[in-house]
Structures are given as C-alpha cells and as structure tokens.
Design an enzyme around this catalytic site. Sequence first.
Site, mmCIF file in Angstrom:
data_model
loop_
_atom_site.group_PDB
_atom_site.id
_atom_site.type_symbol
_atom_site.label_atom_id
_atom_site.label_comp_id
_atom_site.label_asym_id
_atom_site.label_seq_id
_atom_site.Cartn_x
_atom_site.Cartn_y
_atom_site.Cartn_z
ATOM 1 N N ASP A 46 22.148 55.831 23.051
ATOM 2 C CA ASP A 46 23.350 55.762 23.703
ATOM 3 C C ASP A 46 23.652 56.993 24.789
ATOM 4 O O ASP A 46 23.662 58.029 24.305
ATOM 5 C CB ASP A 46 24.589 55.719 22.765
ATOM 6 C CG ASP A 46 25.976 55.589 23.516
ATOM 7 O OD1 ASP A 46 26.092 54.513 24.112
ATOM 8 O OD2 ASP A 46 26.621 56.592 23.688
ATOM 9 N N LYS A 75 26.228 54.266 30.844
ATOM 10 C CA LYS A 75 27.662 53.611 31.159
ATOM 11 C C LYS A 75 28.021 54.049 32.474
ATOM 12 O O LYS A 75 27.657 55.101 33.100
ATOM 13 C CB LYS A 75 28.660 54.323 30.203
ATOM 14 C CG LYS A 75 28.152 54.291 28.505
ATOM 15 C CD LYS A 75 29.129 54.770 27.621
ATOM 16 C CE LYS A 75 28.594 54.838 26.245
ATOM 17 N NZ LYS A 75 28.060 56.011 25.756
HETATM 18 N N1 LIG Z 1 32.007 55.555 24.615
HETATM 19 C C1 LIG Z 1 32.837 56.707 24.659
HETATM 20 O O1 LIG Z 1 33.938 56.946 25.261
HETATM 21 C C2 LIG Z 1 32.305 57.651 23.596
HETATM 22 C C3 LIG Z 1 31.052 57.759 23.058
HETATM 23 N N2 LIG Z 1 30.311 58.610 22.414
HETATM 24 C C4 LIG Z 1 29.153 58.256 21.742
HETATM 25 O O2 LIG Z 1 29.102 58.578 20.279
HETATM 26 C C5 LIG Z 1 28.025 59.184 20.016
HETATM 27 C C6 LIG Z 1 28.470 59.860 18.713
HETATM 28 O O3 LIG Z 1 29.956 60.341 18.644
HETATM 29 P P1 LIG Z 1 30.062 62.163 18.621
HETATM 30 O O4 LIG Z 1 31.280 62.356 19.179
HETATM 31 O O5 LIG Z 1 28.718 62.842 19.035
HETATM 32 O O6 LIG Z 1 30.431 62.346 17.118
HETATM 33 P P2 LIG Z 1 29.533 61.980 15.498
HETATM 34 O O7 LIG Z 1 30.678 61.364 14.748
HETATM 35 O O8 LIG Z 1 28.539 61.460 15.769
HETATM 36 O O9 LIG Z 1 29.410 63.391 14.791
HETATM 37 C C7 LIG Z 1 28.655 64.603 15.746
HETATM 38 C C8 LIG Z 1 28.692 65.680 14.707
HETATM 39 O O10 LIG Z 1 28.312 65.481 13.352
HETATM 40 C C9 LIG Z 1 27.203 66.389 13.195
HETATM 41 N N3 LIG Z 1 26.241 65.470 12.353
HETATM 42 C C10 LIG Z 1 25.518 64.529 12.535
HETATM 43 N N4 LIG Z 1 24.897 64.045 11.347
HETATM 44 C C11 LIG Z 1 25.319 64.892 10.155
HETATM 45 C C12 LIG Z 1 25.020 65.095 9.168
HETATM 46 N N5 LIG Z 1 24.046 64.122 8.389
HETATM 47 N N6 LIG Z 1 25.551 66.002 8.265
HETATM 48 C C13 LIG Z 1 26.333 66.752 8.706
HETATM 49 N N7 LIG Z 1 26.748 66.778 10.156
HETATM 50 C C14 LIG Z 1 26.311 66.008 10.707
HETATM 51 C C15 LIG Z 1 26.417 66.619 14.255
HETATM 52 O O11 LIG Z 1 26.026 67.932 14.201
HETATM 53 P P3 LIG Z 1 24.324 68.218 14.517
HETATM 54 O O12 LIG Z 1 23.893 67.307 16.002
HETATM 55 O O13 LIG Z 1 24.230 69.628 14.393
HETATM 56 O O14 LIG Z 1 23.582 67.315 13.398
HETATM 57 C C16 LIG Z 1 27.722 66.804 15.527
HETATM 58 O O15 LIG Z 1 28.362 67.929 15.350
HETATM 59 C C17 LIG Z 1 28.248 60.240 21.120
HETATM 60 O O16 LIG Z 1 26.949 61.399 21.047
HETATM 61 C C18 LIG Z 1 28.182 59.319 22.356
HETATM 62 O O17 LIG Z 1 26.861 58.820 22.366
HETATM 63 C C19 LIG Z 1 31.191 59.582 21.851
HETATM 64 C C20 LIG Z 1 32.487 59.740 22.210
HETATM 65 C C21 LIG Z 1 33.163 58.972 22.966
HETATM 66 O O1 LIG Z 2 31.599 61.010 24.880
HETATM 67 C C1 LIG Z 2 31.955 60.448 25.578
HETATM 68 O O2 LIG Z 2 31.459 59.156 25.947
HETATM 69 C C2 LIG Z 2 33.440 60.501 26.182
HETATM 70 O O3 LIG Z 2 34.103 59.685 26.625
HETATM 71 C C3 LIG Z 2 34.052 61.795 25.936
HETATM 72 O O4 LIG Z 2 34.421 62.170 27.369
HETATM 73 C C4 LIG Z 2 35.059 61.884 25.049
HETATM 74 O O5 LIG Z 2 35.841 61.020 25.431
HETATM 75 C C5 LIG Z 2 35.409 63.205 24.810
HETATM 76 O O6 LIG Z 2 34.583 63.970 24.552
HETATM 77 C C6 LIG Z 2 36.617 63.768 25.180
HETATM 78 O O7 LIG Z 2 36.831 65.102 24.821
#
Ligand SMILES: NC(=O)C1=CN([C@@H]2O[C@H](COP(=O)(O)OP(=O)(O)OC[C@H]3O[C@@H](n4cnc5c(N)ncnc54)[C@H](OP(=O)(O)O)[C@@H]3O)[C@@H](O)[C@H]2O)C=CC1
Ligand SMILES: O=C(O)C(=O)[C@@H](O)[C@H](O)C(=O)CO
Length: 276
Positions: A46, A75
Amino acid sequence: MVTIPTVSLNDGTAFPQLGLGTYNLRGGEGTQAIVSAIEGGYRLLDSAVNYENEREVGEAVRRSGIRDELLVTTKVPGRDHGYDETIASARGSLERLGLDRIDLYLIHWPNPSVDKFVDTYRAMIDLQKDGLVGSVGVSNFTEPMLARIIEATGVVPAVNQVELHPYFPQAHLRAFHASQGIRTESWSPLARRSELLSEEVVIETAAAHGVTPTQVVLRWHVQLGSTPIPKSADPVRQAENADVFGFSLTDAEVAAISALERGRLWDGDPDTHEEM
Ligand SMILES: NC(=O)C1=CN([C@@H]2O[C@H](COP(=O)(O)OP(=O)(O)OC[C@H]3O[C@@H](n4cnc5c(N)ncnc54)[C@H](OP(=O)(O)O)[C@@H]3O)[C@@H](O)[C@H]2O)C=CC1
Ligand SMILES: O=C(O)C(=O)[C@@H](O)[C@H](O)C(=O)CO
C-alpha cells in the site's frame, strides 16, 4: 514464508487478506523493508503519491523478481483531483513506480469541498479500460459518497480503504460495503501501536490462543472481512503480523474486542478532513 490467503474482489481480482502499509518506509532502508516483507510472503503493498515512496516500492517489486504475484496500490492525492489531472497523476505514479500497471488505484481522500471526486473516479475507470490500472477503488469514502460514484458511473469500487481498528470498528460502513460487494481495507489496523496492544481483552485473548496481542488484533480484522495493512519496518514484526492464518477467534472474542469501540482516533472525518 507465510502464505496469505486471498478473497475475490468484485472485478475478479484475487486480493490478499492482509497487506503491507508503507507510510514512512522511504530511502534504502524503506526499500529493504519492503523487500523483506515480500520475501516473508506479503503480496499486497500500500503506497500513495503523498508517501513519497513510489520509487522505493517499485524498486522493491523489481528486486523481488515476482512482479506478477504482487498487487501494488497507489493513490491519487487531493491536488490531482479532476479528470485530466488524474490521468496525469497516474502517469506520474507509473513513472515513479517504474511499472506498467497500478494494480489497485485509490482516491486517497474524497475532499468533498473541492467536489471533484466523481470526475477523478471517471478518469480511473478509463485508465482501467486502457489497462494502466487493474482495480479501481477509493479511500476514506462515506456511504453517501460511495452511493454517488456508483450512481454516476455504474461502477462499484472494488475497495474502500478506511480507518478501522478495535477502537473504531466501522460496523455500519462495513455492512454497506458487504451489501454492495466492496472489499473493506483497514488503515492503521494496529491503531498505530497505541495502548490498544495493552488492552486487557487483547492480552487475555492472545494468552488463550498462544499468540501475540498484535496477532489477535490482525486476526480480528480478518474475521470481520477486512484486509488490514499493518506497517512495519522490521522483518521480525512483519513476520509476526502476517502469521495470523493458523488460528481463529470465537464469535464472543471478536465481539469483546469490538466492544473497545470509542470512535476515530485522529482528525480523519472524511466529511471535513481534507488532504491535498
Ligand atoms: N488511506 C489513508 O488515508 C491512510 C492509509 N494508511 C495506510 O495504512 C498503513 C498502516 O497504518 P499506520 O498508520 O502505518 O499504522 P499501523 O496501525 O499499521 O501501526 C504501525 C506502527 O505499529 C508498529 N508495529 C507494527 N507491527 C508491530 C508489532 N508486531 N508489534 C509492535 N509494534 C508493531 C510499527 O512500528 P515498526 O515499523 O517499528 O514495526 C509502527 O509504529 C500505512 O502505512 C498506510 O499504508 C494509513 C493512514 C491513512
Ligand atoms: O497515511 C495516509 O494515508 C494519510 O492519509 C495520512 O496523511 C494520515 O491521514 C495521517 O498520517 C494524518 O496525520
């Protein structure tokens, strides 16, 4: 290596039940993290223009040597909404990815005050007809927004990627998705490693199954019928996160975890939150 099962999208695509989030995976370390995830069995990646890592994702795909097995998501950002702008945006993403196809193309945020998401979606459908896009979908769309693009184009999005975790289970929206044949995808499925992983119900459920709290939360997503895309830069945590297909939660356990509901964790109401 884990084999992540797939489900069929409404366009027939075999779509993994769990994928890799790549927000903040950038540079050489980011590329290596994505390569390690693919080596560990991840097949759904993603990305987004706004993550500024499409080059890294494309490089990881090439290094993996299994491009045809992978589903690459990117996206359209808010600043590229509109028909012509979306066509140009897709070409920019393809150039940065270094690929000839975006497997899943999403509208990142609907930005309703701009009111161009229908034209954006029309452009994505034409890109799909031209073979430059595999599946068309959206992100952060509400039920009325989904109804509007379906009514305007007759094309039901394959996916809606939304904030979803035990604090915000989105039962109503998931039911609408199910009624329309839209696959739900969960962003921030671990609630960004907040206190969720220390919740008593999560810890007790993990102990009952001999798994980790993170695995319980990701299994909960799978059993809700949503594809979580946890982000991890660490190969060990990536492997832990993908290894959720060898146990099942009971209906009562799923319900107890869903009872953690308290609403959105961030300022991400798609009716008001807009990103360019
Ligand atoms: N469409 C949208 O608007 C949005 C899309 N997204 C997408 O969703 C994805 C995931 O969401 P995200 O906000 O990154 O958050 P997540 O809920 O996936 O959490 C990520 C965090 O959790 C930690 N983590 C991951 N696995 C573990 C584990 N097994 N044990 C402990 N800690 C863990 C990671 O650290 P570490 O890397 O150190 O393991 C990181 O700090 C994003 O990367 C993005 O691709 C996110 C926000 C908005
Ligand atoms: O991670 C994404 O895809 C987002 O849209 C981010 O901008 C998310 O909304 C965020 O991290 C806001 O602080």
